[in-house]
Scaffold this motif. Structure first.
Motif, PDB file in Angstrom:
ATOM      1  N   LYS A  38      19.316 -53.939  -0.927  1.00  0.00           N
ATOM      2  CA  LYS A  38      19.710 -53.794  -2.338  1.00  0.00           C
ATOM      3  C   LYS A  38      21.217 -53.603  -2.477  1.00  0.00           C
ATOM      4  N   ASP A  39      21.697 -53.787  -3.707  1.00  0.00           N
ATOM      5  CA  ASP A  39      23.114 -53.544  -3.990  1.00  0.00           C
ATOM      6  C   ASP A  39      23.379 -52.036  -3.895  1.00  0.00           C
ATOM      7  N   PRO A  40      24.654 -51.615  -3.824  1.00  0.00           N
ATOM      8  CA  PRO A  40      24.933 -50.197  -3.544  1.00  0.00           C
ATOM      9  C   PRO A  40      24.536 -49.248  -4.664  1.00  0.00           C
ATOM     10  N   TYR A  41      24.308 -49.777  -5.861  1.00  0.00           N
ATOM     11  CA  TYR A  41      23.886 -48.901  -6.968  1.00  0.00           C
ATOM     12  C   TYR A  41      22.394 -48.590  -6.885  1.00  0.00           C
ATOM     13  N   ASN A  42      21.631 -49.488  -6.272  1.00  0.00           N
ATOM     14  CA  ASN A  42      20.173 -49.299  -6.240  1.00  0.00           C
ATOM     15  C   ASN A  42      19.648 -48.933  -4.857  1.00  0.00           C
ATOM     16  N   ARG A  43      20.502 -48.986  -3.857  1.00  0.00           N
ATOM     17  CA  ARG A  43      20.054 -48.700  -2.490  1.00  0.00           C
ATOM     18  C   ARG A  43      19.778 -47.199  -2.345  1.00  0.00           C
TER      19      ARG A  43
END
Ligand SMILES: Cc1cc2nc3c(=O)[nH]c(=O)nc-3n(C[C@H](O)[C@H](O)[C@H](O)COP(=O)(O)OP(=O)(O)OC[C@H]3O[C@@H](n4cnc5c(N)ncnc54)[C@H](O)[C@@H]3O)c2cc1C
Length: 448
Positions: A38-43
């Motif tokens: 996932k992207d770093p906002y959702n990881r």
């Protein structure tokens, strides 16, 4: 004409490659990065291996700066160029850091007398970022690449690559959809979480490879106070010893202050690693590090390691042994997944005679760090799967038989953030040069 570049894996290698390109004016809209995470906002914190910045992005962020650490880079580039490339990676981590002044450097210059004659100490600088800052760095870095037009495909797994038609197939996770994506140049940086996929590609294309050594051992954990004298000299201390049996041992990836053992899953087995947080609220006064054996001259080292790891599992998880302690908690407050064992029999069975090297290492640490005694535990196993290293051109890490496919990072047997990032940069450097040449050349055609 500028080329369409597809990067498989948004890990340390892939992200540094894309950054090098757009920093130098390469059109970001020609770059696609595909990642199964996932992207770093959702990881999520527990997604240790996959997502933006890969395993490096959720690691302890120890950026080592020496060609003897983290795999072979100087073999491809020579010493000077290797150091220059690693410096670019370290600079990138500081550049996207919300508080770059807090990145500490540990740079021991001499081996302390008290560890002699039992151990040697590797001397090299290391910058320490810390897991919690890494997620902030990741967000800033991601925003920068998006602002430059780089296209990211998240939660999409590359399942097949056709080197002959320059196309790859993906499976879009959480749906049943698939798609085909074409490329002019492919950067293959799937890291440890993609090691089985890398192996599958090596097998199906019968790529020429160099065999690697076995790297296996345990994750050792103890209260930090026992090691403080050495930590004051070297944060990520690397104690080492070498035997003329072809076996050498080193302490590896030391985490201190707010140090947590991390659970990795590879090929369905549980293995261990570690990371450290920077935020004072996570302080736990613990130290953990790998005690890793490098064993040369084992036939089929990859299969051998997998077999040993498999024997060191119980009830679907790894093992914990301690003469006095219980397994610790993760930074999320859960018990580190493991089965506690009272007897060493299962470990001796799994590792055979090699366990003696680790036992001796621990016994000698008790002499060098006299307060340690029985106040320690080991999570078993820790492993560095080094799949056979494909033969690549040294200038751009392209496969010898497929010059537009570049292997980088752990997929090319790197073992660390600085080296993986450096390989990513090396692989794309020539596109900048070629692109600049195309621009000049294009102008000349226009004038005619
Ligand atoms: C817990 C932990 C702590 C560590 N601590 C340190 C440290 O402090 N210092 C250090 O130098 N090194 C450390 N390491 C090692 C370091 O993280 C790796 O060497 C480095 O991240 C390798 O970079 P990479 O780009 O090759 O792969 P990675 O960073 O692992 O990235 C690979 C990416 O590829 C993606 N991927 C894999 N397969 C596919 C597929 N089929 N399709 C699409 N995407 C795919 C994954 O989702 C992942 O995001 C640590 C590793 C771990 C696990």
């Amino acid at each position: 004409m500028a080329k369409k570049i597809v990067i498989v894996g948004s890990g340390v290698a892939g992200v540094n490659a894309a950054t090098k390109l757009v920093d130098n004016g390469y059109d970001g809209s020609l770059i696609t990065i595909i990642d199964m995470g996932k992207d770093p906002y959702n990881r999520k914190p527990e997604e240790v291996m996959t997502g933006f910045l890969g395993a490096g992005g959720w690691s302890d962020g120890k950026l080592t700066y020496h060609t003897a650490i983290g795999g072979q880079l100087s073999k491809y580039t020579g010493e000077e160029k290797a150091m220059e490339l690693m410096n670019q990676v370290i600079t990138n981590f500081k550049r996207f850091h919300p508080k770059p002044e807090e990145v500490q450097c540990s740079n021991p210059i001499a081996e302390p007398d008290f560890i002699k004659p039992y151990f040697g100490l590797r001397l090299f600088p290391v910058w320490h970022v810390g897991t919690d800052y890494l997620s902030e760095i990741a967000k800033n870095w991601y925003d920068y690449l998006v602002s430059k037009g780089v296209r990211f495909l998240w939660e999409e797994k590359v399942t097949e690559i056709d080197f002959k038609t320059n196309g790859l197939s993906t499976s879009i996770l959480n749906t049943n959809d698939t798609r085909i994506i074409s490329y002019d140049e492919l950067i293959f940086g799937v890291g440890k979480s993609g090691i089985d996929f890398a192996q599958q590609i090596q097998d199906s294309y019968k790529l020429e490879t160099e065999p690697k050594s076995v790297q296996i051992g345990v994750r050792f954990e103890a209260p930090q106070e026992h090691f403080q004298k050495l930590i004051d000299i070297s944060y990520d201390f690397k104690l080492y010893r070498k035997f003329d049996t072809g076996v050498s041992l080193r302490s590896f990836c030391t985490n201190n202050n707010a140090a947590y053992v991390a659970v990795e899953e590879t090929y369905g087995d549980v293995t261990y690693n570690g990371h450290a947080k920077k935020d004072p609220k996570y302080l736990n006064g613990m130290t953990n590090f790998g005690i890793i054996m490098e064993i040369k001259d084992i036939d089929n080292p990859f299969e051998w390691s997998r077999d040993v790891v498999n024997k060191l599992q119980s009830n679907g998880t790894g093992l914990y042994y301690s003469p006095s302690r219980k397994p610790s908690s993760t930074s999320e407050g859960e018990k580190v997944s493991s089965i506690q064992i009272d007897s060493l029999d299962i470990i001796k069975h799994g590792m055979g005679e090699y366990w003696n090297y680790i036992e001796d290492f621990i016994e000698d640490m008790k002499k060098v760090f006299p307060t340690l005694g029985d106040d320690w535990g080991v999570y078993v196993p820790e492993v560095k799967y080094l799949s056979p290293e494909p033969l690549v051109n040294h200038t751009d890490l392209a496969l010898v038989d497929y010059p537009n496919v570049h292997f980088v990072g752990d997929a090319l047997s790197a073992r660390g953030i600085s080296v993986s990032g450096a390989q990513g940069i090396l692989a794309v450097e020539k596109f900048i040069t070629e692109d600049e040449w195309d621009n000049i050349h294009g102008d000349m055609i226009y004038w005619n």
